[in-house]
Design a protein around this motif. Structure first.
Motif, PDB file in Angstrom:
ATOM      1  N   CYS A  66       1.496  19.662 -32.901  1.00  0.00           N
ATOM      2  CA  CYS A  66       2.687  18.998 -33.428  1.00  0.00           C
ATOM      3  C   CYS A  66       3.229  18.050 -32.379  1.00  0.00           C
ATOM      4  CB  CYS A  66       3.761  20.022 -33.802  1.00  0.00           C
ATOM      5  SG  CYS A  66       4.491  20.852 -32.389  1.00  0.00           S
ATOM      6  N   ALA A  76       6.542  18.310 -37.839  1.00  0.00           N
ATOM      7  CA  ALA A  76       5.233  18.205 -38.488  1.00  0.00           C
ATOM      8  C   ALA A  76       4.272  19.295 -38.012  1.00  0.00           C
ATOM      9  CB  ALA A  76       4.623  16.825 -38.245  1.00  0.00           C
ATOM     10  N   SER A  78       2.009  22.782 -38.166  1.00  0.00           N
ATOM     11  CA  SER A  78       1.287  23.555 -39.176  1.00  0.00           C
ATOM     12  C   SER A  78       1.688  25.032 -39.105  1.00  0.00           C
ATOM     13  CB  SER A  78      -0.217  23.403 -38.964  1.00  0.00           C
ATOM     14  OG  SER A  78      -0.541  23.828 -37.655  1.00  0.00           O
ATOM     15  N   VAL A 150       2.839   8.676 -32.475  1.00  0.00           N
ATOM     16  CA  VAL A 150       1.833   8.573 -33.531  1.00  0.00           C
ATOM     17  C   VAL A 150       0.611   7.740 -33.114  1.00  0.00           C
ATOM     18  CG1 VAL A 150       3.412   8.986 -35.447  1.00  0.00           C
ATOM     19  CG2 VAL A 150       3.015   6.641 -34.680  1.00  0.00           C
ATOM     20  N   GLU A 153      -3.238   8.397 -34.297  1.00  0.00           N
ATOM     21  CA  GLU A 153      -3.312   9.204 -35.526  1.00  0.00           C
ATOM     22  C   GLU A 153      -4.280   8.490 -36.483  1.00  0.00           C
ATOM     23  OE1 GLU A 153      -2.229  12.152 -36.187  1.00  0.00           O
ATOM     24  OE2 GLU A 153      -0.990  12.452 -34.420  1.00  0.00           O
ATOM     25  N   HIS A 156      -4.978   8.842 -40.507  1.00  0.00           N
ATOM     26  CA  HIS A 156      -4.195   8.277 -41.609  1.00  0.00           C
ATOM     27  C   HIS A 156      -4.277   6.759 -41.673  1.00  0.00           C
ATOM     28  CE1 HIS A 156      -2.907  12.296 -42.421  1.00  0.00           C
ATOM     29  NE2 HIS A 156      -2.703  12.439 -41.130  1.00  0.00           N
ATOM     30  N   CYS A 174      -4.075  11.444 -49.806  1.00  0.00           N
ATOM     31  CA  CYS A 174      -3.997  12.273 -48.602  1.00  0.00           C
ATOM     32  C   CYS A 174      -2.685  13.057 -48.623  1.00  0.00           C
ATOM     33  CB  CYS A 174      -4.068  11.367 -47.378  1.00  0.00           C
ATOM     34  SG  CYS A 174      -3.996  12.244 -45.804  1.00  0.00           S
ATOM     35  N   CYS A 176      -0.539  13.206 -46.515  1.00  0.00           N
ATOM     36  CA  CYS A 176       0.549  12.459 -45.854  1.00  0.00           C
ATOM     37  C   CYS A 176       1.282  11.559 -46.833  1.00  0.00           C
ATOM     38  CB  CYS A 176      -0.023  11.625 -44.708  1.00  0.00           C
ATOM     39  SG  CYS A 176      -0.957  10.182 -45.244  1.00  0.00           S
ATOM     40  N   CYS A 181      -7.037   7.670 -46.767  1.00  0.00           N
ATOM     41  CA  CYS A 181      -6.979   7.939 -45.327  1.00  0.00           C
ATOM     42  C   CYS A 181      -8.341   8.434 -44.833  1.00  0.00           C
ATOM     43  CB  CYS A 181      -5.948   9.026 -45.019  1.00  0.00           C
ATOM     44  SG  CYS A 181      -4.253   8.496 -45.275  1.00  0.00           S
ATOM     45  N   ASN A 183      -9.049  10.775 -42.914  1.00  0.00           N
ATOM     46  CA  ASN A 183      -9.112  12.241 -43.012  1.00  0.00           C
ATOM     47  C   ASN A 183      -9.845  12.708 -44.268  1.00  0.00           C
ATOM     48  OD1 ASN A 183      -8.005  13.468 -40.826  1.00  0.00           O
ATOM     49  ND2 ASN A 183      -5.922  13.577 -41.657  1.00  0.00           N
TER      50      ASN A 183
END
Ligand SMILES: [Zn+2]
Length: 308
Positions: A66, A76, A78, A150, A153, A156, A174, A176, A181, A183
């Motif tokens: 995070c 943000a 998990s 960020v 990242e 994304h 995604c 987000c 993205c 991901n």
């Protein structure tokens, strides 16, 4: 002694290093995800155990999936129970010592730049391909800290339209809130999704790679498309950062074929006269992040003592 703690969504790992960064001991406990007081108590217990085992009060560096806001609150994350809590302050209070925090992926990059696979290089880019896609930059031994945390990242950023069209990929939504993205395509779950997209019968990355090694046509088709997507991604990284070296970590980096095939896969996406940097596997593997935060914790304590 110096301690590194890697706090993940399921496990907390504590590793004890000597001051020369040789690992002495490491163990794991479950991460309490829903009860913040229990979360703090577990951290207190594991650090007390480390003090007991090492016979010292070690320095503490903590890596988390995070980022922190200006008030030291986790965002943000998990791990639901730590969201919006004054984590930095509460943990330092619970452990009774100074604690250094760093995002786990940035800690991984720092570790590899500091005595790891990228040691001696000035501009190091780290990329992690696992359940998600992320990374970090280390310039002259310092982690690049960006305004909103960020930077890198990559997960994304959208997949290029060329690849979208070439493989007839749908625009995948995604988590987000954005679409298409990276991901959704090049992470571990993204590679699994590609198996379905190409109607291959392989379930999971391990099975797919076994198929590739056995020269199965449908496995090779999926993997070729995946490598092509990675090639385009690493070419973009080269044009954006032009690093001296890239360290590729995360679960996907255990597939040796990726390192063998990436240089050829990147070339078509770079214009003439530009070449891709060397891409290497991490020296410290899965323990690189925990090693990174342990060293950062040690450095922070050294600076505090110097300023006393
Ligand atoms: Zn996204």
């Amino acid at each position: 002694m110096i301690y590194g703690l890697d706090i993940g969504g399921t496990k907390i790992e504590l590793a004890i290093y000597d001051t020369q960064h040789n690992k002495q001991n490491a163990w794991r406990v479950q991460t309490p995800k829903n009860d913040y007081q229990e979360f703090l108590a577990v951290l207190k217990d594991i650090v007390a155990e480390a003090d007991h085992k090492s016979g010292t009060q070690g320095s503490v560096g903590i890596g988390l999936p995070c980022v922190f806001d200006d008030h030291g609150r986790a965002i943000a994350a998990s791990i639901p129970c730590i969201n919006n809590q004054p984590l930095a302050e509460d943990i330092a209070h619970a452990l009774g010592r100074h604690v250094t925090f760093q995002n786990d992926v940035r800690a991984f990059v720092f570790s590899e730049a500091y005595g790891g696979a990228a040691d001696g290089h000035e501009n190091v880019l780290g990329v992690v391909l696992g359940t998600g896609v992320g990374g970090g930059l280390c310039f002259g031994g310092e982690i690049y800290q960006s305004r909103q945390n960020v930077a890198c990242e990559f997960g994304h950023v959208p997949l290029s339209a060329i690849l979208q069209q070439r493989y007839n990929f749908p625009l995948r939504r995604c988590g987000c809130g954005l679409s298409s993205c990276l991901n959704q395509y090049i992470s571990g779950p993204g590679l699994e999704w590609m198996c379905t997209h190409f109607n291959s019968n392989h379930r999971g990355v391990k099975e797919l790679i076994a198929g590739v090694r056995a020269n199965e046509a449908n496995a090779t088709k999926v993997f070729n498309a995946y490598i092509d997507c990675l090639g385009a991604f690493f070419a973009q990284l080269t044009l954006m950062y032009d690093p001296d070296i890239i360290v590729l970590g995360g679960g996907i980096s255990n597939i040796r074929e990726i390192f063998q095939r990436l240089p050829t896969a990147i070339a078509p996406y770079l214009f003439s006269g530009v070449d891709a940097p060397t891409i290497v596997a991490p020296k410290f593997g899965d323990s690189s992040g925990v090693r990174g935060v342990a060293i950062l914790g040690q450095q922070a304590l050294f600076e505090i003592h110097q300023n006393d």
